[in-house]
Scaffold this motif. Structure first.
Motif, PDB file in Angstrom:
ATOM      1  N   MET A 176       0.838  -1.172   0.000  1.00 18.09           N
ATOM      2  CA  MET A 176       0.000   0.000   0.000  1.00 18.09           C
ATOM      3  C   MET A 176       0.887   1.241   0.000  1.00 18.09           C
ATOM      4  SD  MET A 176      -3.026   1.640   2.394  1.00 18.09           S
ATOM      5  CE  MET A 176      -3.041   0.513   3.643  1.00 18.09           C
ATOM      6  N   SER A 185      -5.305   7.131  -9.219  1.00 19.22           N
ATOM      7  CA  SER A 185      -5.253   6.360  -7.988  1.00 19.22           C
ATOM      8  C   SER A 185      -5.825   4.955  -8.191  1.00 19.22           C
ATOM      9  CB  SER A 185      -6.037   7.091  -6.892  1.00 19.22           C
ATOM     10  OG  SER A 185      -6.074   6.344  -5.715  1.00 19.22           O
ATOM     11  N   ARG A 235      -3.762   1.347  -8.102  1.00 18.27           N
ATOM     12  CA  ARG A 235      -4.167   0.256  -7.217  1.00 18.27           C
ATOM     13  C   ARG A 235      -4.366  -1.026  -8.020  1.00 18.27           C
ATOM     14  NH1 ARG A 235      -9.376  -0.740  -5.396  1.00 18.27           N
ATOM     15  NH2 ARG A 235      -9.930   1.416  -5.802  1.00 18.27           N
TER      16      ARG A 235
END
Length: 100
Positions: A1, A64, A68
């Motif tokens: 992450m 974003s 991911r």
């Protein structure tokens, strides 16, 4: 992450630094300075509001989401991208599966 600054990690921190080099006008226009604590604070009974242009918000959410998906080794379809981004935008709603 990811835990760092998106501008740094995605390679556009230099653009942000040029565009937002001086925050003084924002601070003076939106906050009250407390001489005692040397801090800027929201005026009493005022909510914090921001205006981020739609194009910039869309870009941030799409980048974003795609980052991911890249970390998850997935290649989302256009429809998956839209269905995940639209609810994040102002007045965005999640489509239902029920016919109109």
């Amino acid at each position: 992450m990811t835990t760092g600054h998106p501008g740094l990690e995605l390679g556009f921190l230099d653009i942000l630094a040029k565009e937002y080099a001086d925050l003084t006008p924002l601070l003076v226009g939106s906050f009250e300075f407390d001489d005692k604590t040397k801090t800027y604070n929201l005026p009493t009974n005022k909510k914090f509001k921001t205006h981020i242009p739609l194009e910039l918000r869309v870009r941030y959410f799409v980048v974003s989401y795609l980052k991911r998906m890249e970390h998850l080794n997935r290649n989302p379809t256009f429809d998956e991208i839209i269905l995940n981004i639209m609810p994040l935008l102002k007045n965005g709603t999640t489509p239902s599966n029920r016919p109109s």
